[in-house]
Design a protein around this motif. Structure first.
Motif, mmCIF file in Angstrom:
data_model
loop_
_atom_site.group_PDB
_atom_site.id
_atom_site.type_symbol
_atom_site.label_atom_id
_atom_site.label_comp_id
_atom_site.label_asym_id
_atom_site.label_seq_id
_atom_site.Cartn_x
_atom_site.Cartn_y
_atom_site.Cartn_z
ATOM 1 N N ARG A 8 0.827 -1.208 0.000
ATOM 2 C CA ARG A 8 0.000 0.000 0.000
ATOM 3 C C ARG A 8 0.861 1.258 0.000
ATOM 4 O O ARG A 8 0.551 2.235 -0.671
ATOM 5 C CB ARG A 8 -0.944 0.000 1.214
ATOM 6 N N GLU A 9 1.946 1.239 0.760
ATOM 7 C CA GLU A 9 2.863 2.376 0.762
ATOM 8 C C GLU A 9 3.464 2.570 -0.623
ATOM 9 O O GLU A 9 3.643 3.706 -1.081
ATOM 10 C CB GLU A 9 3.965 2.161 1.799
ATOM 11 N N GLY A 10 3.764 1.476 -1.289
ATOM 12 C CA GLY A 10 4.294 1.565 -2.640
ATOM 13 C C GLY A 10 3.309 2.201 -3.594
ATOM 14 O O GLY A 10 3.691 2.995 -4.473
ATOM 15 N N GLN A 11 2.034 1.872 -3.424
ATOM 16 C CA GLN A 11 0.999 2.477 -4.260
ATOM 17 C C GLN A 11 0.896 3.975 -4.003
ATOM 18 O O GLN A 11 0.766 4.770 -4.943
ATOM 19 C CB GLN A 11 -0.343 1.793 -3.993
ATOM 20 N N VAL A 12 0.957 4.349 -2.728
ATOM 21 C CA VAL A 12 0.899 5.766 -2.382
ATOM 22 C C VAL A 12 2.094 6.498 -2.977
ATOM 23 O O VAL A 12 1.952 7.593 -3.543
ATOM 24 C CB VAL A 12 0.854 5.961 -0.853
#
Length: 219
Positions: free
Chosen positions: A165-169
């Motif tokens: 999810r952090e990567g997506q952000v």
């Protein structure tokens, strides 16, 4: 996070065009929750007053006589590093964007940005964000990719420590999406986005969207 997030946002203007400066001041003062604390026609006047007056956000033009806005940002950051600067200019070429962000600007918007989007950007930067239109973000990416003819390197090793999810952000950040837009894209709250961004910055050892984008691009 800025201490005055829930109070009136104090804004300082640095713009050499008298008409543009006056219109911006009127726009800011007429918007609920905003106040134009000071307006300056050049970088020298800004540097003499802004460090002491401590505005929440500074709107900075680039092409000004005597001292370019990029140089004014660089000098301001040496004496007041915690005051965020939002570049507001007619220039959308990659080099000017890059120079401004590397000088210490937190965000970059064009003067043709609609009033509501500009006010939203001021709120975002006051809340710890780094507003940048998608058009400008694309130019930043293009700038880094055109530095040399070789393909862009892999992302920095620290990027591998991010959760999915952090990567997506981070991907959305690098594309110039605002926090509110990221929240909509990922179906999460604005505060959750901010929590992810804080974690991303901590893991990447950076303090700005620009630095995070550099890590993402492997620069």
């Amino acid at each position: 996070m800025n201490k005055r997030v829930n109070a009136t946002i104090q804004v300082a203007l640095v713009e050499d065009d008298d008409g543009v400066r006056a219109n911006l001041a009127r726009m800011i003062d007429s918007a609920p929750g905003f106040h134009c604390q000071g307006s300056y026609a050049n970088g020298h006047a800004a540097l003499q007053n802004i460090p002491a007056s401590r505005p929440d956000v500074v709107l900075m033009d680039i092409n000004m006589p005597g001292m370019l806005g990029t140089e004014c940002v660089r000098r301001l950051k040496t004496v007041a590093p915690d005051i965020p600067v939002l570049m507001l200019t007619v220039y959308d070429d990659s080099e000017q964007v890059f120079k401004s962000l590397m000088a210490g600007a937190t965000g970059y918007l064009l003067k043709r940005t609609p009033k509501d989007k500009l006010l939203e950007a001021i709120r975002e930067i006051n809340s710890g964000g780094a507003p940048m239109s998608r058009q400008i973000a694309r130019r930043v990416v293009q700038y880094f990719q055109s530095i040399d003819q070789a393909p862009a390197a892999r992302s920095a090793p620290e990027v591998g420590t991010l959760t999915e999810r952090e990567g997506q952000v981070l991907k959305h950040l690098s594309q110039g999406y605002a926090y509110k837009e990221i929240a909509g894209l990922m179906n999460i709250s604005f505060e959750t986005v901010r929590t992810y961004v804080r974690s991303i910055y901590e893991k990447l050892h950076v303090h700005s969207r620009t630095a995070a984008t550099l890590k993402y691009l492997g620069r």
